[in-house]
Scaffold this motif. Structure first.
Motif, PDB file in Angstrom:
ATOM      1  N   GLN A   1      17.195 125.835 -50.539  1.00 57.11           N
ATOM      2  CA  GLN A   1      17.305 127.283 -50.693  1.00 57.11           C
ATOM      3  C   GLN A   1      18.442 127.890 -49.878  1.00 57.11           C
ATOM      4  N   SER A   2      18.569 127.438 -48.669  1.00 56.57           N
ATOM      5  CA  SER A   2      19.362 128.230 -47.758  1.00 56.57           C
ATOM      6  C   SER A   2      20.478 127.418 -47.141  1.00 56.57           C
ATOM      7  N   GLU A   3      21.652 127.973 -47.121  1.00 58.25           N
ATOM      8  CA  GLU A   3      22.672 127.290 -46.352  1.00 58.25           C
ATOM      9  C   GLU A   3      23.086 128.078 -45.131  1.00 58.25           C
ATOM     10  N   ILE A   4      23.015 129.376 -45.193  1.00 60.10           N
ATOM     11  CA  ILE A   4      23.575 130.200 -44.124  1.00 60.10           C
ATOM     12  C   ILE A   4      22.892 129.952 -42.798  1.00 60.10           C
ATOM     13  N   GLU A   5      21.612 129.649 -42.869  1.00 59.83           N
ATOM     14  CA  GLU A   5      20.881 129.511 -41.614  1.00 59.83           C
ATOM     15  C   GLU A   5      21.122 128.173 -40.934  1.00 59.83           C
ATOM     16  N   PHE A   6      21.887 127.327 -41.563  1.00 63.21           N
ATOM     17  CA  PHE A   6      22.025 125.990 -41.008  1.00 63.21           C
ATOM     18  C   PHE A   6      23.407 125.765 -40.422  1.00 63.21           C
ATOM     19  N   GLU A   7      23.439 124.975 -39.419  1.00 58.59           N
ATOM     20  CA  GLU A   7      24.711 124.685 -38.776  1.00 58.59           C
ATOM     21  C   GLU A   7      24.780 123.188 -38.463  1.00 58.59           C
ATOM     22  N   PRO A   8      25.951 122.683 -38.201  1.00 56.88           N
ATOM     23  CA  PRO A   8      26.059 121.253 -37.950  1.00 56.88           C
ATOM     24  C   PRO A   8      25.535 120.891 -36.561  1.00 56.88           C
ATOM     25  N   PHE A   9      25.438 119.630 -36.325  1.00 58.04           N
ATOM     26  CA  PHE A   9      25.129 119.131 -34.987  1.00 58.04           C
ATOM     27  C   PHE A   9      26.423 119.052 -34.184  1.00 58.04           C
ATOM     28  N   TYR A  10      26.299 119.175 -32.888  1.00 57.91           N
ATOM     29  CA  TYR A  10      27.462 119.056 -31.995  1.00 57.91           C
ATOM     30  C   TYR A  10      27.155 118.026 -30.927  1.00 57.91           C
ATOM     31  N   ALA A  11      28.051 117.063 -30.755  1.00 55.68           N
ATOM     32  CA  ALA A  11      27.873 116.115 -29.653  1.00 55.68           C
ATOM     33  C   ALA A  11      27.815 116.871 -28.328  1.00 55.68           C
ATOM     34  N   SER A  12      28.545 117.985 -28.243  1.00 51.59           N
ATOM     35  CA  SER A  12      28.584 118.732 -26.983  1.00 51.59           C
ATOM     36  C   SER A  12      27.234 119.369 -26.645  1.00 51.59           C
ATOM     37  N   ASP A  13      26.342 119.472 -27.639  1.00 49.70           N
ATOM     38  CA  ASP A  13      24.995 119.945 -27.330  1.00 49.70           C
ATOM     39  C   ASP A  13      24.214 118.920 -26.515  1.00 49.70           C
ATOM     40  N   TYR A  14      24.703 117.691 -26.475  1.00 50.82           N
ATOM     41  CA  TYR A  14      23.974 116.643 -25.750  1.00 50.82           C
ATOM     42  C   TYR A  14      24.593 116.349 -24.390  1.00 50.82           C
ATOM     43  N   PHE A  15      25.552 117.189 -23.965  1.00 51.79           N
ATOM     44  CA  PHE A  15      26.238 116.888 -22.706  1.00 51.79           C
ATOM     45  C   PHE A  15      25.272 116.737 -21.533  1.00 51.79           C
ATOM     46  N   ASP A  16      24.211 117.547 -21.508  1.00 45.06           N
ATOM     47  CA  ASP A  16      23.239 117.415 -20.410  1.00 45.06           C
ATOM     48  C   ASP A  16      22.581 116.043 -20.425  1.00 45.06           C
ATOM     49  N   GLN A  17      22.149 115.629 -21.620  1.00 46.37           N
ATOM     50  CA  GLN A  17      21.485 114.314 -21.708  1.00 46.37           C
ATOM     51  C   GLN A  17      22.462 113.185 -21.418  1.00 46.37           C
ATOM     52  N   ILE A  18      23.669 113.339 -21.924  1.00 45.68           N
ATOM     53  CA  ILE A  18      24.656 112.272 -21.724  1.00 45.68           C
ATOM     54  C   ILE A  18      24.960 112.138 -20.230  1.00 45.68           C
ATOM     55  N   TYR A  19      25.002 113.276 -19.557  1.00 43.54           N
ATOM     56  CA  TYR A  19      25.204 113.256 -18.103  1.00 43.54           C
ATOM     57  C   TYR A  19      24.054 112.500 -17.418  1.00 43.54           C
ATOM     58  N   GLU A  20      22.840 112.783 -17.855  1.00 46.38           N
ATOM     59  CA  GLU A  20      21.678 112.101 -17.273  1.00 46.38           C
ATOM     60  C   GLU A  20      21.743 110.600 -17.512  1.00 46.38           C
ATOM     61  N   TYR A  21      22.186 110.230 -18.679  1.00 43.05           N
ATOM     62  CA  TYR A  21      22.327 108.791 -18.975  1.00 43.05           C
ATOM     63  C   TYR A  21      23.377 108.150 -18.061  1.00 43.05           C
ATOM     64  N   ALA A  22      24.443 108.898 -17.783  1.00 39.46           N
ATOM     65  CA  ALA A  22      25.477 108.365 -16.881  1.00 39.46           C
ATOM     66  C   ALA A  22      24.881 108.150 -15.491  1.00 39.46           C
ATOM     67  N   VAL A  23      24.072 109.115 -15.044  1.00 38.02           N
ATOM     68  CA  VAL A  23      23.426 108.980 -13.732  1.00 38.02           C
ATOM     69  C   VAL A  23      22.522 107.738 -13.722  1.00 38.02           C
ATOM     70  N   GLN A  24      21.842 107.540 -14.858  1.00 40.85           N
ATOM     71  CA  GLN A  24      20.967 106.364 -14.957  1.00 40.85           C
ATOM     72  C   GLN A  24      21.779 105.067 -14.806  1.00 40.85           C
ATOM     73  N   LEU A  25      22.935 105.025 -15.425  1.00 37.74           N
ATOM     74  CA  LEU A  25      23.789 103.825 -15.298  1.00 37.74           C
ATOM     75  C   LEU A  25      24.231 103.622 -13.845  1.00 37.74           C
ATOM     76  N   ILE A  26      24.578 104.731 -13.182  1.00 39.73           N
ATOM     77  CA  ILE A  26      24.983 104.608 -11.768  1.00 39.73           C
ATOM     78  C   ILE A  26      23.823 104.040 -10.958  1.00 39.73           C
ATOM     79  N   ARG A  27      22.636 104.585 -11.182  1.00 43.56           N
ATOM     80  CA  ARG A  27      21.447 104.120 -10.441  1.00 43.56           C
ATOM     81  C   ARG A  27      21.208 102.643 -10.646  1.00 43.56           C
ATOM     82  N   LYS A  28      21.533 102.163 -11.848  1.00 44.94           N
ATOM     83  CA  LYS A  28      21.330 100.741 -12.146  1.00 44.94           C
ATOM     84  C   LYS A  28      22.485  99.887 -11.639  1.00 44.94           C
TER      85      LYS A  28
END
Ligand code: ATP
Ligand code: MG
Length: 590
Positions: free
Chosen positions: A128-155
């Motif tokens: 039905q609708s296209e206007i309400e939808f938007e793409p995904f952005y890798a930059s929306d995951y920057f917080d999680q990606i940062y956490e994963y980097a910290v996890q690698l450092i810890r390991k």
């Protein structure tokens, strides 16, 4: 040939997908198309779009459109918008499937990413609708990606390195360990947090994976995971001054979105061990995505990298990203190619593991096939010369029947005006023709399409000797389809009634480059075709005043045309999408 209604294509990637469903490894297929918004999409991306969205469609899965936006200095909202528009245009015909656009504003929640829940982002199917939808952005995951980097450092699997980018490259090339490789975990955690806090200038430090500097695969030689870039990001603004590298962000974005098959081009085959290393080194509870590679599209007579296309735009060698000669999706669209033709092309070329050069004739075939079926036939004269039918009275007027599309009876027919003065194509007359010239010549006869046979009685010239008018007689008994039309002549030409014709600007496009591999010698701009655009003022039958940008037209005996965005009611503008036949093949044989 595969058409839209034919069975789905089969290739080695689809075979893998089918086997994974069959074996129960996956119950739902999830792909993604991940452009970097640093330029407009080109026809190579169309191949990837048709593959990723096509697989989702064929296997009842999902495909995410994801902006791979990890490099703030090169990316812009203009490109994001163009990418969304191009993807929607290309797969919009698959109206049953609003693929992988997420509801506006809704972001993945951290708890999902941390693996405390098995939930993963489901992309939305919503016809039905296209206007309400938007793409995904890798930059929306920057917080999680940062956490994963910290996890690698810890390991103990990542460290902050103080070498300059040049030193880092040099050490990696030589397979040498950085002096900072031995840094302790606490120090690394502290430095990485301070990198994030903005304490250090660009280029002063990086976060690197601790893998194996002597690996034969250079991508595994302690690759950089994060770099410092004090730059505003089109999507995250000034929140970040460190940005993850492609290799780090990509596999994790795939994981976060629950991608099952991460399909990319062959250059990334050597990155795959790193893709797997990152995911396997982290504690990730959900099933990991897998990367598969296929051969990119290389198309003859064009260049495709965004960097080179940007040069053409910036140096004004074309009118913009959507110049109809550009291999961009927006250029191809503006030229008049339909999404169905582009999808047919993408399917026809198939998916393989071997890089090659695709002949333009493959693209042109798909375009002609499609336009032949759907284009409305119209009469237009590109290079007019006047014809006066001397045996008709000045006020003569009649309307003749012309079919709109011989390939499609449902397209019906229309009336075209016919009078004493006409225009015909300059090329269709020759004063001293070669033997097998069956068009108009002094004393010769020709049929006017949908009308009558005429005979050239007199050639009128100006003082310079140019032919300016042909005085002809019409045979009133020769009307096309009429009861008295009992004789034939060899040639049939197109025409328009002079009094009723309208003028249009017609842009005749040709290939942008003169050689099949313009960049083979590294100097693609030397091979630009100086005749890639010719503009003429055509005389058109009156119905073309109402030409619609949603429709396609065949100017009979000439080419296929589409209405350009520059068109106005008082001055229609048409782009030549493609000639009726392959004129380049003829050139080659000469
Ligand atoms: P370019 O090298 O032309 O600048 P890119 O690879 O940097 O393009 P991306 O935005 O990273 O462009 O590409 C998005 C997706 O499209 C990637 O998965 C990439 O593999 C795919 N892709 C890019 N070019 C082609 C091509 N010529 N044929 C098929 N797929 C392509
Ligand atoms: Mg890229």
């Amino acid at each position: 040939m595969i058409t839209e209604n034919a069975p789905a294509p089969s290739d080695f990637i689809r075979d893998i997908v089918a086997a994974d469903l069959q074996s129960g490894l996956h119950t739902k297929i999830h792909t993604r198309f991940p452009p970097e918004p640093n330029g407009y999409l080109h026809i190579g991306h169309a191949k990837s779009i048709c593959l990723n969205f096509g697989i989702a469609r064929e296997f009842d899965g999902t495909c995410n459109l994801r902006m791979d936006d990890t490099n703030p200095t090169k990316e812009e909202v203009e490109y994001v918008d163009s990418i969304i528009a191009d993807v929607k245009w290309l797969i919009g015909g698959w109206a049953d499937y609003r693929l992988g656009m997420k509801p506006k504003g809704a972001l993945p929640e951290a708890k999902e990413i941390d693996g405390k829940s098995d939930f993963h982002l489901s992309a939305i199917r919503n016809p039905q609708s296209e206007i309400e939808f938007e793409p995904f952005y890798a930059s929306d995951y920057f917080d999680q990606i940062y956490e994963y980097a910290v996890q690698l450092i810890r390991k103990g699997l990542a460290y902050v390195c103080d070498m300059t980018p040049e030193e880092t490259d040099e050490f990696r090339r030589l397979g040498k360990e950085s002096h900072y490789r031995v840094r302790g975990i606490e120090e690394n955690l502290d430095l990485f947090a301070r990198m994030k806090a903005g304490e250090f200038p660009d280029g002063s430090r990086t976060l690197r994976a601790r893998i194996d500097v002597s690996s034969p695969n250079v991508w595994l030689r302690d690759p950089v995971l994060y770099r410092i870039r004090h730059a505003e990001h089109h999507h995250t603004g000034n929140k970040w001054c460190i940005y993850p590298m492609y290799d780090f962000a990509h596999c994790l974005s795939d994981y976060v979105e629950g991608i099952t098959h991460s399909i990319c081009t062959l250059e990334f085959e050597v990155h795959r061990p790193l893709y797997d290393w990152i995911l396997e080194s982290l504690d990730l509870p959900r099933r990991l995505p897998h990367q598969y590679e296929f051969a990119r599209l290389n198309l003859a007579y064009t260049v495709m990298s965004k960097r080179k296309l940007m040069q053409l735009v910036n140096e004004k060698l074309v009118s913009g990203w959507d110049d109809p000669r550009m291999p961009t999706i927006s250029g191809i669209r503006r030229r008049g190619v339909t999404p169905a033709a582009l999808r047919a092309f993408a399917y026809n070329i198939g998916i393989t593991k071997y890089n090659g050069l695709t002949d333009v004739s493959v693209l042109e075939y798909a375009i002609r096939e499609d336009l032949n079926k759907h284009a409305l036939r119209r009469l237009a004269v590109l290079r007019p010369i006047k014809v006066v039918l001397t045996n008709l009275p000045a006020e003569h007027y009649e309307e003749l029947d012309a079919v709109n599309n011989p390939e499609d009876a449902s397209a019906g027919s229309r009336k075209i005006p016919f009078g004493r003065e006409l225009f015909i194509e300059h090329d269709d007359f020759m004063e001293t023709p070669p033997p097998k010239f069956f068009r108009l010549k002094p004393g010769g006869e020709v049929r006017l399409k949908y009308a009558y046979i005429i005979k050239c009685e007199e050639v009128v010239k100006d003082d310079a000797g140019n032919v300016i008018e042909l005085r002809c007689t019409v045979d009133p008994d020769s009307k096309s389809g009429g009861a008295t039309a009992n004789r034939k002549v060899k040639g049939t030409i197109h025409w328009v009634s002079a009094a009723h014709s309208i003028e249009a600007e017609v842009r005749l496009y040709d290939r942008l480059f003169t050689t099949p591999e313009p960049d083979a010698d590294g100097d693609f701009k030397q091979h630009l075709n100086p005749n890639s655009l010719e503009i003429v003022t055509a005389k058109c039958e009156p119905s073309l005043a109402e030409a619609s940008s949603d429709l396609r037209y065949q100017f009979e005996r000439l080419a296929y045309f589409a209405v350009d965005k520059d068109s106005t009611p008082s001055r229609p503008v048409f782009n030549r999408t493609i000639t009726l036949k392959d004129t380049w093949a003829k050139e080659m044989k000469k």
